[in-house]
Design an enzyme around this catalytic site. Structure first.
Site, PDB file in Angstrom:
ATOM      1  N   ASP A 156       3.352   6.822  -5.210  1.00 21.64           N
ATOM      2  CA  ASP A 156       3.705   7.701  -5.225  1.00 21.64           C
ATOM      3  C   ASP A 156       4.429   6.914  -3.782  1.00 21.64           C
ATOM      4  OD1 ASP A 156       1.701   8.058  -3.544  1.00 21.64           O
ATOM      5  OD2 ASP A 156       1.938  10.179  -3.538  1.00 21.64           O
ATOM      6  N   GLU A 157       4.898   5.712  -3.760  1.00 18.18           N
ATOM      7  CA  GLU A 157       4.598   4.583  -2.784  1.00 18.18           C
ATOM      8  C   GLU A 157       6.287   4.056  -2.553  1.00 18.18           C
ATOM      9  OE1 GLU A 157       2.609   2.719   1.559  1.00 18.18           O
ATOM     10  OE2 GLU A 157       1.363   2.944  -0.589  1.00 18.18           O
ATOM     11  N   GLU A 418      -5.040  -4.084  -3.822  1.00 16.80           N
ATOM     12  CA  GLU A 418      -4.308  -4.117  -1.740  1.00 16.80           C
ATOM     13  C   GLU A 418      -5.752  -4.253  -0.787  1.00 16.80           C
ATOM     14  OE1 GLU A 418      -2.361  -0.468   0.428  1.00 16.80           O
ATOM     15  OE2 GLU A 418      -3.447   0.044  -1.857  1.00 16.80           O
TER      16      GLU A 418
END
Length: 540
Positions: A156-157, A418
């Site tokens: 959700d980014e 990441e």
């Protein structure tokens, strides 16, 4: 946006009764097309994820608030094709529920989508893990260059973090033709420039009052310079020069005499090898002013160029006077401090040898591993090369234990992670607060593969004059690849055969260049294909 590939399922499992997991063998961005039959009103749910839980179901906790779910109700009129029309997901696995039996692998296809970018680079070598790393870099760019350069495509980014954009840009321009794509991004970044001249850390911006963040908002300058350097088109500089100069003006008035204290995220996600914020800020200040000096001269803005050159010297002197220690160490800093000092040419000649020794000692103190984050990682291996220790750069590149690029590869990564420890065998998944498995920033190592391993670089803007200078190492027996520059195709292939180093290089029409062999022997060449051979004696 375009569909670039249709990828068939690699297999289907049933980890728990009625739960079917489709593996597409690659973390990708797009959606699933599923062919099946059922009864009217039957509900079918497809969830998407990048990894699997220990029990074989799809891991979705790291998606946070993103549902990443497609729901369908069947018509019940024979064979139906389920395919969403207005969404995309980041996933390797699709978990299907609501079926009476497992779907056949042949009935599931992943539709790979992204921005329409033309591939311009390729790389391969004798090390299979390094080849997989390169593929991971390519897939990471494909998935995150989707209309805008995003940090990740799955949770959700999906934000346009400008730091990620500038850390990766030297690799991005080799992999694909990104001239139009990145310039569109630059329009967004400069549209969001604040009244004081600062640029946002996210573009499109999430606030109307951006705050200066070292290395993040600096993408406006760094990416503009990289486009000009790569494609040789000064119009990209002319269109935004005044706005970029306004930011330098903000840096100038914000300086504390000859050092900067801009602030920000520092060396994000470093593993203990970062640098003091003042070291990072001041190094970046000198770097940005140098880039502006280059661009001002390219478009004939000589008075501004002289101002930027003087300001660059001011910050470089501040870096040297305040942060360089007599023994070659950098104040309150580790690998990232050395990476910035060497790669940004901030070291006086008298200290370079001592600093190189301290740099290598710092790598050794981390057991030969990288310990850098978002700022230090793109510059770590190039800086070791500048320090004359490409042997150590190869050692770090080819590490396959944590933390390293190849640790991810050995643990099944098909895109860049990441975090260095996104998943480890001993502790499993990192915190769900921030743990993407398709996050291209650490893929910035691709620059080293092209520019140092293959040795392909431009000697001046636009690849009119080309430099071929491979850094060979016996841990690779061969490497070959190419880059489709604006002037044409540049190709390099080298191999080590016994005690000989053999190089073949091709330059496109209407270009000139220099070939530098590992021995230091140089050759001036024009367009065409050339072959050289010499005894192989690595420098270290």
């Amino acid at each position: 946006m375009r569909i670039s590939e249709e990828r068939p399922a690699a297999g289907v499992t049933e980890p728990t009764p009625g739960v079917y997991v489709i593996d597409f063998g690659q973390n990708l961005v797009g959606w699933v097309r599923l062919k099946l039959r059922g009864i009217a009103g039957q509900k079918v749910v497809i969830r998407h994820g990048e990894m699997l839980n220990p029990n074989g179901t799809v891991y979705t906790s790291n998606l946070r608030g993103a549902a990443a779910t497609d729901e369908y109700w069947l018509k019940g009129q024979g064979e139906e094709i389920l395919e969403p029309q207005f969404t995309f997901h980041g996933f390797r696995y699709a978990q299907v529920t609501g079926l009476g039996a497992a779907p056949a692998p042949a009935d599931a296809v992943a539709i790979v989508a992204g921005s329409a970018l033309r591939r311009t680079g390729d790389f391969s070598c004798s090390n299979p893990l390094l080849n997989q790393l390169y593929r991971n870099i390519i897939w990471g760019q494909r998935g995150n260059y989707f209309e805008a350069p995003t940090d990740c495509p799955q949770r959700d980014e999906r934000l346009g973090w400008t730091g990620d954009t500038q850390f990766f840009i030297p690799t991005a321009v080799y992999n694909f033709d990104v001239a139009s794509f990145i310039e569109r991004c630059l329009v967004t970044i400069t549209d969001d420039q604040g009244p004081d001249g600062t640029f946002p850390d996210v573009a499109p911006a999430t606030t109307h009052n951006p705050k200066a963040i070292t290395a993040w908002g600096d993408a406006a300058i760094v990416c503009t310079h990289e486009l000009w350097r790569t494609y040789g088109d000064t119009r990209v500089v002319q269109r935004r020069f005044d706005g970029l100069a306004r930011y330098i003006g903000w840096l100038e008035v914000s300086a504390q005499k000859d050092i900067l204290a801009v602030g920000g995220y520092e060396d994000w996600l470093n593993q203990g090898g970062g640098a003091d914020p003042l070291v990072i800020d001041t190094a970046y200040g000198a770097y940005l002013c140098g880039l502006m000096d280059d661009m001002a001269r390219a478009i004939g803005r000589l008075p501004e160029a002289e101002r930027f050159a003087a300001l660059r010297q001011k910050f470089a002197d501040g870096f040297r006077d305040h942060f360089l220690l007599a023994d070659g160490k950098i104040w309150n800093s580790s690998q990232t401090g050395f990476a910035l000092a060497f790669d940004l040419n901030l070291l006086p000649g008298a200290l370079r040898e001592k600093a190189a020794a301290q740099f290598v000692a710092d790598v050794a103190a981390h057991n030969g591993h990288l310990a850098t984050g978002f700022i230090g990682t793109p510059r770590l291996l190039p800086a070791l090369d500048v320090a004359g220790r490409d042997d150590v750069a190869y050692d770090v590149l080819l590490q396959d234990t944590y933390p390293s690029w190849l640790f991810q590869v050995k643990n099944g990564a098909t895109t860049m992670w990441e975090r260095w420890d996104g998943w480890t065998p001993d502790k499993g998944f990192e915190t769900i607060d921030m743990n993407s498995f398709n996050h291209y920033a650490f893929g910035a190592v691709g620059q080293f593969l092209y520019r140092q391993v293959l040795g392909i670089d431009t000697d001046g803007p636009g690849y009119r004059r080309i430099r071929i200078s491979p850094r060979a190492n016996r841990r690779l027996t061969e490497a070959h690849g190419s880059y489709e520059a604006v002037t044409g195709r540049i190709a390099v292939a080298w191999r080590i055969a016994g005690e000989s180093f053999i190089l073949e290089a091709t330059l496109p029409p209407n270009t000139t260049g220099t070939v530098q062999m590992p021995s230091g022997q140089t050759y001036e060449i024009g367009s065409g294909t050339y072959r050289y051979q010499e005894p192989f004696k690595p420098s270290n």
